[in-house]
Motif scaffolding. Structure first.
Motif, short mmCIF file in Angstrom:
data_model
loop_
_atom_site.label_atom_id
_atom_site.label_comp_id
_atom_site.label_asym_id
_atom_site.label_seq_id
_atom_site.Cartn_x
_atom_site.Cartn_y
_atom_site.Cartn_z
N GLY A 46 6.95 3.58 2.35
CA GLY A 46 6.08 2.43 2.13
C GLY A 46 6.59 1.59 0.98
O GLY A 46 7.47 2.01 0.23
N GLU A 47 6.05 0.43 0.86
CA GLU A 47 6.39 -0.48 -0.23
C GLU A 47 5.54 -0.06 -1.42
O GLU A 47 4.35 -0.39 -1.49
CB GLU A 47 6.13 -1.93 0.22
N TRP A 48 6.12 0.73 -2.29
CA TRP A 48 5.39 1.43 -3.35
C TRP A 48 4.56 0.47 -4.21
O TRP A 48 3.41 0.78 -4.55
CB TRP A 48 6.35 2.23 -4.21
N ASP A 49 5.09 -0.68 -4.58
CA ASP A 49 4.37 -1.60 -5.46
C ASP A 49 3.06 -2.08 -4.86
O ASP A 49 2.06 -2.20 -5.55
CB ASP A 49 5.24 -2.81 -5.82
N GLY A 50 3.05 -2.34 -3.56
CA GLY A 50 1.86 -2.90 -2.93
C GLY A 50 0.95 -1.88 -2.27
O GLY A 50 -0.23 -2.15 -2.07
N ASP A 51 1.48 -0.71 -1.93
CA ASP A 51 0.70 0.25 -1.14
C ASP A 51 0.59 1.62 -1.79
O ASP A 51 0.37 2.62 -1.10
CB ASP A 51 1.31 0.35 0.26
N GLN A 52 0.72 1.65 -3.08
CA GLN A 52 0.62 2.91 -3.82
C GLN A 52 -0.73 3.59 -3.57
O GLN A 52 -0.81 4.81 -3.46
CB GLN A 52 0.82 2.67 -5.31
N ASP A 53 -1.79 2.80 -3.44
CA ASP A 53 -3.12 3.38 -3.22
C ASP A 53 -3.20 4.14 -1.90
O ASP A 53 -3.76 5.24 -1.83
CB ASP A 53 -4.21 2.31 -3.28
N ALA A 54 -2.60 3.60 -0.85
CA ALA A 54 -2.62 4.26 0.46
C ALA A 54 -1.75 5.52 0.46
O ALA A 54 -2.13 6.55 1.02
CB ALA A 54 -2.17 3.30 1.55
N ILE A 55 -0.59 5.45 -0.18
CA ILE A 55 0.29 6.61 -0.27
C ILE A 55 -0.41 7.70 -1.07
O ILE A 55 -0.40 8.87 -0.67
CB ILE A 55 1.64 6.21 -0.90
#
Length: 170
Positions: free
Chosen positions: A11-20
């Protein structure tokens, strides 16, 4: 024959850290019955590593994986991090690597998606949203695998949808 037991999360860590992080929370909590072994536990790349070294590390993790989970958010399709053109060793005049490595202009996310397809991994695409919007998904996996929204909207609020995610990963 390769023995694959891991789940690879991209995933795109900067934008989707919450989902990960939510996937990891569900996996680590004994209350929830979501269970996977994260391929990223095998090894970690140093953030200061060359993009090609990081991709080599990603390949090692993907090689141990049976399932590829891509978290899609608003910036996933446009993420460019990982392309050789952004590395200090890339010579823009010649289009070659000053260290003699092969040049790969794909982002980390595109590299991961392409390798997951090539290796015929089970592909699950989870959207960090209440709807599946394939226009935000990288083209290579847009029409492959199981696509599921990670959230739902009720009474003016967004909630994580554990049941939908669990079913997608089952």
């Amino acid at each position: 024959m390769v023995y694959r037991t891991k789940t690879y999360i991209a995933g795109e860590w900067d934008g989707d850290q919450d989902a990960i992080q939510k996937l990891h929370d569900w996996n680590d909590n004994k209350f929830w019955s979501l269970s996977f072994t994260d391929a990223h536990d095998l090894m970690q790349a140093n953030d200061g590593s060359l993009n090609c070294s990081i991709k080599s590390s990603l390949a090692t993790r993907l090689n141990a994986s049976k399932r590829f989970v891509l978290i899609v958010g608003k910036n996933t399709k446009s993420a460019r991090s990982g392309g050789c053109q952004y590395c200090n060793s890339y010579n823009r005049w010649t289009g070659s690597c000053a260290r003699g490595y092969s040049v790969d202009i794909r982002s980390y996310i595109q590299y991961e998606c392409d390798k997951a397809i090539k290796d015929e991994l089970d592909i699950v695409v989870l959207y960090n949203a209440a709807t599946v919007d394939k226009s935000k998904c990288p083209e290579s996996v847009k029409n492959i695998g199981n696509h599921v929204a990670m959230c739902y909207y009720k009474d003016g609020k967004y909630y994580w949808d554990y049941n939908a995610v669990k079913e997608a990963l089952s």
